[in-house]
Design an enzyme around this catalytic site. Structure first.
Site, PDB file in Angstrom:
ATOM      1  N   ARG A   1       0.990  -0.884  -0.153  1.00 26.09           N
ATOM      2  CA  ARG A   1       0.042   0.237  -0.083  1.00 26.09           C
ATOM      3  C   ARG A   1       1.000   1.145   0.275  1.00 26.09           C
ATOM      4  NH1 ARG A   1      -5.336   2.145   0.237  1.00 26.09           N
ATOM      5  NH2 ARG A   1      -5.720  -0.609   0.154  1.00 26.09           N
TER       6      ARG A   1
ATOM      7  N   GLU B   1      -9.496   5.676   6.701  1.00 24.92           N
ATOM      8  CA  GLU B   1      -8.382   6.504   6.987  1.00 24.92           C
ATOM      9  C   GLU B   1      -7.760   7.430   5.556  1.00 24.92           C
ATOM     10  OE1 GLU B   1      -7.473   2.129   5.191  1.00 24.92           O
ATOM     11  OE2 GLU B   1      -5.895   1.922   6.013  1.00 24.92           O
TER      12      GLU B   1
END
Lengths: 495, 779
Positions: free
Chosen positions: B326, B729
């Protein structure tokens, strides 16, 4: 002699004979009483999840202070009213601070929330507060929240905490005060014996305290226990004999004398705060940044000195001001300059059985200038990496005497004696005249590296803080030299 | 405008529950102290307490001897358990078999558990645990990125994205630039520490209350260590006191030890970690070194980017595969790289095993990209915002380094343009320049940075969710799904969706604890996906029941199905009206099933990791933040003066909850980049293992001038539940604007010189950068 601890809870007097010397209020609530609304977040008084309100009489008035129940020992509740999050709602109606927290979306995971609610409850009951964001953020500095970012909690506080006080506690204040007064009138010494010579003792007079301390030189003396609490919860130390100073009326005094402020060993940081702020705004701001509201409500100035903790942030400033402490052992008393008390790391000039009984802080004279700076990773509720305090005596703009003390630069709070000498004759408004003093700091100190800062940073910032103090004394307004803690006083320094 | 100064996007039309700013489902219980966390559950009679034991003097080494007799002899101790007490496998890792429950031969980091004490009180167990006599033959630990690189030690193979021909790009670009950035890790500091209560049942069954974001994985790992079928283990999670990724895999170990202790003693066993042990033993956000190189043209348009990501993973793999992937997926931030090499190494060190933390590696990749932008802007002497906008994804320049096309770039542009306007960026830029010109000690900085965050688990199979909905004959609704509540408001959002389906108010929907016996084989509540996945699954379950009711009622009352509606706590059947309870009773008498399971799998994702191709994300969430700071160049102290945020949540399911996520995420990110510093000593011991030494933001660190607005979205172009967007997030990365603003203030000290600032920007780090700027000016 009384062999029970007594406190008020929900309008009833609780009497306990089985009080272990270092049993915490939090364990009492959660494990013995099943009152699990109060949470343990850190077990060291730094997160505030365990905050409860403790009410005591101050000049006849009932004052609620926030207290970290995880490091407060149960016996220290003697004579007080204990309020927990379970007690706030009345007939199913939320307390105004609880309702405001709901209305403003002030909780997410909710684990810190009971602690916030209790801190807000004490703010709700605090008299004459300026209804500012700064008041609120200072009041909440000891409550950590990891979810919300605080904005909704601060908004809830601004809405709920500055109105007319009207709740179940204010309505029954007369009864509570009467109950607390009744307990206060019982001036017997508290002594709760334990197996194998252990005890929890709470003497009611200075003479009884001095006698007890001399007889049990190994006993641990506690006032606020904000440091000793961690010996128990974190270092897992056994402290079989504990003497609590909290009931010694003679130690509770704080007064302004013609030359300064005189306080007894029982004076909390909170009680001393307005007195210190009146000496100098920087001292008030330093006080505001010591621990948190919870720590200052319990922790005492003399306790911070007496246990010689290297993380004490008040001594350097007090040393620069020329403070003296008073000690007593049995019948004998003595006084010494504060800097002389700190001998080496973990070592103080205190004999077994000797107790610190008081502290005298001289006021500034008109020809004095004072500055104090604290450097830490976080502004509020952090321990300094470097603390710098400077008092200079000026004659026609020239320094004739200097007291310069630092924390974080040596094993003890310490004066920079070489730099002090170099400052004599310098003029704050002429930087070239104090360049030698900045250089001299390298001869005064050889700091170490730790998790708070490296030695290199400490050396650099020690110089920078002395320079900043002189630049300001030399006339540069502090809006141009500081990012926080302006001397113009944006902060409410009431106790 | 709301009283708090925030603005809401227009709510979707004609919805009663969805889109409302309802409070958190447990708000009243939170403020009353009656919300029950695991440690608050009334303990069954005979409950024992478990504390892990470890070697306080060893970081890495061979265990020579372990004498536990003094531990056993401590008053109150009932049992001491170790590897021999594990009926199954001594492994609590999520996948790779590299995390022993108790170290057997070698200690791999300071804090690794070797045994556990089971005692009648937690206090007795804590005291006893320190009495072990442990002899260790020390081996030299690998502690830093450089140590691991020198030893060439990794926990997983290297991985890379390659686009175009980066070598050619670097060889032919007219201008080149390079740099390196160190990015610190982050402790989760969930206020509720790790805790589990294991209750043994009949026939080897185990029921475990825990604080886990991933109850199914906890269940499977407990079954593995107990050597029982998954079906014998039930895990329940009502709520967590914060998670942030720190309970995605990190809760498993403690639940498993509690279960082993319960098996060994036959009694309920509770393990609640002390805060210091928690901070020492559990993983954190990965710290990184990022080395970057870029080629650009005279106007600052990027030609090529070569980025090397070195992640310190700790002693085991844990979730480092996905985390560092990520980082790579976000190494472009919002910028188009015509040619790119994004390379990553997952380095092994003898430190706690780093893990998921809100953003899951994304923030580190994005921070590196923003650093490149800031550095390049300083070098070219242009406004960093202009340089950013010049390099944004746009039509024709819209393919990421991993091959996915960025379709929604118009949203990115609109957000940044609107924020530039509403934050008064250009005027303040000028004011700050004139302030700095006349302020020798204090320097101000300003930065406006974008966020583009990919939504979906990049491990494709995790993008599924289940829900279980019952309608009772009194009209009350039981709601269950695989998502866990850690404060983010998931339970309330999903309840709002179900209430909408049945046209009832929220008091009719009973929210129930996540339970592996109700919805099995769930994924973790992570990757911001909780509502997207579970909300859709619950919607499908509710629709199923409602459709059955409609079919039944249409026939019973002879009304066309489209004349049947559910609203205002009643059911309208043509001219007739009845309560949901009345209809449920009639349907029940007619033997209609009033319970349904819902299942949802995210469509349109095709990522194939081995070939590094396909589409990893269902969509992107966007936002932008503009921050202003003041830096004290004498001490390195810093104050955040003002923050403006504009963030895209699609069509909000609950604006109050979404704003809470944005504000909280921003402040958490700000802590990561400023006050929160993890310090290990040269022996590999973590020195910041308590809130006294590890400093998360307090109330006064949040800027007084804090303006948070939801972007007026027409809805997520991708077909999510009510066209909302994930919000957990992405807001963390809005805080990069603070770090960039500090950089901007530093840059003012010597225009054209690149400041040397690593993260976190503590006073010491800032002063270090100040001094090097001054030195370069003097030299």
């Amino acid at each position: 002699m009384r062999e029970v601890v007594r406190f008020l809870q929900n309008g009833r007097v609780v009497e306990l004979a089985d009080v272990r010397p270092t049993e915490t209020v939090l364990d009492y609530l959660r494990l013995r009483r099943g009152l699990v609304g109060t949470k343990e977040g850190c077990g060291e008084g730094d997160c505030g999840a365990c905050t409860v309100a403790v009410g005591r009489l101050v000049e006849g008035r009932l004052v609620y202070q926030p207290v970290n129940s995880c490091i407060q020992f149960l016996g220290m509740l003697d004579g007080a009213e204990l309020v927990t999050v379970e007690d706030l709602a009345e007939n199913g109606q939320l307390h105004p601070v609880q309702q405001a927290m709901v209305d403003h979306h002030g909780s997410q995971c909710g684990f810190c929330t009971p602690g916030f609610v209790m801190s807000l409850f004490t703010l709700y009951h605090a008299p004459e507060r300026q209804a500012t964001r700064k008041t609120v953020t200072d009041w909440l500095a000891g409550n950590l929240c990891r979810c919300t970012g605080y904005r909704p909690i601060v908004d809830a506080a601004l809405e709920a905490c500055f109105n007319e006080i009207d709740d179940a506690f204010s309505r029954r204040a007369d009864e509570s005060i009467a109950a607390l007064q009744a307990m206060e009138q019982d001036t017997r010494d508290v002594f709760i014996p334990q197996a194998e010579g252990g005890f929890f003792a709470a003497p009611a007079s200075l003479d009884a305290l001095a006698e007890l301390a001399e007889r049990h030189p190994q006993a641990t003396l506690i006032a606020g226990a904000t440091d000793v609490g961690l010996w128990v919860t974190k270092q897992l130390r056994e402290l079989p004999q504990v003497i609590w100073l909290g009931r010694v009326r003679d130690l509770d005094r704080i007064e302004e004398t013609p030359g300064g402020v005189l306080m007894g060993a029982g004076t909390t940081f909170a009680a001393a705060h307005p007195y210190m702020a009146r000496i100098d705004p920087d001292l008030g701001e330093l006080w505001r940044r010591i621990g948190s509201r919870q720590v200052r409500a319990s922790g005492t100035v003399c306790g911070n000195i007496a246990n010689g903790s290297p993380i004490g942030d008040s001594p350097p400033a007090l040393i620069a001001l020329g403070a003296t402490i008073e000690l007593r052992r049995g019948e004998d008393s003595r006084t010494l300059p504060l800097e002389a008390f700190f001998i080496d790391y973990g070592k103080q000039d205190r004999a077994p059985g000797e107790i610190v009984t008081g502290l005298y802080v001289p006021r500034l004279d008109p020809n004095h200038a004072f500055r104090c700076f604290k450097i830490s990773k976080r502004f509020d509720q952090d321990i300094s990496s470097v603390l710098c305090a400077l008092r200079v005596t000026l004659a026609d703009g020239t320094i004739t005497e200097a007291r310069l003390a630092y924390g974080g630069m040596a094993a003890t709070p310490k004066r920079a004696e070489i730099a002090e000498l170099a400052l004599i004759g310098a003029r704050p408004d002429r930087p070239s005249t104090w360049a030698a003093a900045l250089k001299a700091l390298a001869d005064d100190f050889a700091p170490i590296s730790d998790m708070r800062a490296s030695d290199a940073y400490r050396k650099e910032v020690a110089r920078a803080l002395l320079a900043k103090a002189l630049v300001e004394i030399g006339g540069t307004p502090d809006e141009r030299t500081r990012v926080s803690g302006l001397r113009s006083g944006e902060v409410d320094h009431a106790a | 405008m709301q009283p708090d100064g925030t603005r809401e996007a227009p709510a979707a039309a004609a919805l009663a529950s969805v889109g409302q700013s309802l409070p958190h489902d447990s708000a009243i219980r939170h403020v009353s102290g009656s919300a029950v966390y695991v440690d608050d559950i009334r303990e069954p009679a005979g409950t024992l307490h478990v504390v892990p034991g470890w070697a306080r003097d060893a970081t890495r080494g061979r265990i020579v001897s372990l004498d536990l007799d003094p531990v056993r002899a401590h008053p109150g101790v009932v049992a001491v358990i170790g590897p021999a007490d594990i009926p199954g496998k001594n492994d609590v890792s999520p996948a790779l078999g590299d995390e022993p429950m108790f170290a057997e031969e070698e200690i791999l980091f300071w804090g690794q558990p070797l045994f556990a004490v089971v005692a009648t009180t937690r206090e007795a167990a804590r005291h006893a645990a320190r009495k072990a006599r442990i002899e260790v033959e020390d081996l030299p630990p690998l502690l830093t990125v450089e140590d691991a690189l020198a030893a060439d030690e990794t926990v997983l193979p290297d991985y890379q994205f390659r686009k175009g021909s980066p070598e050619t790009g670097l060889a032919t670009a007219s201008h080149l630039m390079e740099g390196s950035l160190r990015i610190g890790g982050q402790e989760h500091f969930y206020l509720e520490g790790q805790v589990s209560l294991a209750v043994p049942g009949e026939d080897g069954d185990m029921f475990v209350h825990t604080s886990s974001q991933h109850p199914s994985e906890t269940q499977h790992i407990i079954a593995r260590v107990l050597a029982v079928p998954d079906a014998a283990v039930t895990v329940e999670v009502r709520r967590m006191g914060g998670g942030f990724g720190g309970k995605e895999s990190q809760a498993n170990h403690w639940a498993a030890i509690a279960a082993i202790a319960a098996r060994a003693t036959g009694r309920p066993c509770k393990l609640r970690l002390d805060r210091d042990d928690d901070m020492i033993m559990t993983g954190k956000r990965h710290d990184f070194r990022v080395d970057w190189k870029l080629g650009h043209d005279a106007e600052g348009l990027l030609r090529v980017v070569d980025m090397r990501l070195f992640a310190r993973c700790g002693y085991s793999a844990d979730l480092s595969l996905g985390v560092v992937d990520r980082s790579m997926f976000h190494a472009d931030s919002s910028y188009y790289y015509p040619d790119a090499m994004i390379h990553s190494r997952r380095l092994k060190t003898h430190t706690c095993s780093n893990t998921a933390f809100r953003g899951f590696g994304g923030p580190q990749g994005m921070l590196a990209a923003e650093r490149m932008m800031d550095a390049l802007a300083i070098r070219l002497g242009v406004d960093p915002l202009d340089l950013r906008k010049r390099n944004f994804y746009r039509e024709g320049r819209d393919v990421t380094p991993y091959g996915m096309k960025v379709e929604e770039h118009a949203t990115l542009h609109a957000i940044v343009d609107q924020l530039e306007e509403s934050s008064d960026y250009r005027r303040r830029r000028q004011e700050i320049a004139s302030f700095n010109a006349s302020s020798p000690i204090l320097k101000k900085g300003l930065a406006l940075t974008p966020v583009k965050f990919g939504i979906s688990f990049t491990l494709k199979h995790l993008n599924q969710a289940g829900a279980l909905v019952h309608l009772y004959t009194d009209g009350s609704i039981h709601l269950n799904h695989g998502g866990t509540e850690m404060g983010q408001g998931l339970f309330q959002k999903v309840a709002q969706i179900v209430a909408e389906e049945f046209g009832v108010t929220l008091d009719k929907v009973k929210i129930t604890a996540t339970h592996t016996g109700k919805v099995p084989n769930t994924g973790p509540t992570a990757a911001s996906s909780g509502t997207d996945l579970n909300g859709m699954a619950a919607k499908i379950a509710a629709e199923t029941i409602r459709n059955r009711l409609v079919a039944f009622a249409a026939e019973r009352y002879q009304v066309p199905p489209d004349a049947i509606s559910f609203a205002d706590n009643s059911v309208q059947l043509g001219e007739r009206s009845m309560t949901l309870g009345e209809l449920a009773r009639e349907a029940h008498l007619a033997r209609i099933q009033l319970s349904a399971a819902g299942f949802y799998a995210t469509p349109n994702i095709t990522w194939d990791r081995p070939s590094a191709s396909g589409r990893p994300f269902f969509y992107f969430a966007y936002g932008a933040a503009c921050s202003e700071v003041t830096v004290d160049t004498m001490t390195g102290e810093m104050r955040v003066d003002r923050v403006d945020i504009l963030h895209d949540v699609g069509r909000s399911l609950n604006p109050a909850i979404d704003i809470g996520q944005i504000e909280g995420g921003f402040v958490q990110g700000m802590g990561w980049l400023t006050t929160e510093e993890l310090v290990w000593d040269d022996r590999g011991r973590l020195r910041t293992h308590a809130p006294s030494t590890y400093k998360i933001p307090t109330a006064s660190d949040v800027p007084e001038d804090f303006r948070v607005t939801l972007y007026a979205s027409a809805g997520n172009p991708s077909p999510t539940v009510y066209r909302s967007k994930a919000v957990g997030e992405p807001p963390v990365m809005l805080a990069i604007s603070v770090f960039s603003a500090i950089y901007d203030a530093l840059a003012s000290l010597n225009p054209g010189t690149i400041p040397d600032l690593d993260a976190p920007a503590t006073p010491e780090a800032i002063l270090h950068a100040v001094l090097s700027m001054k030195r370069s000016r003097a030299g």
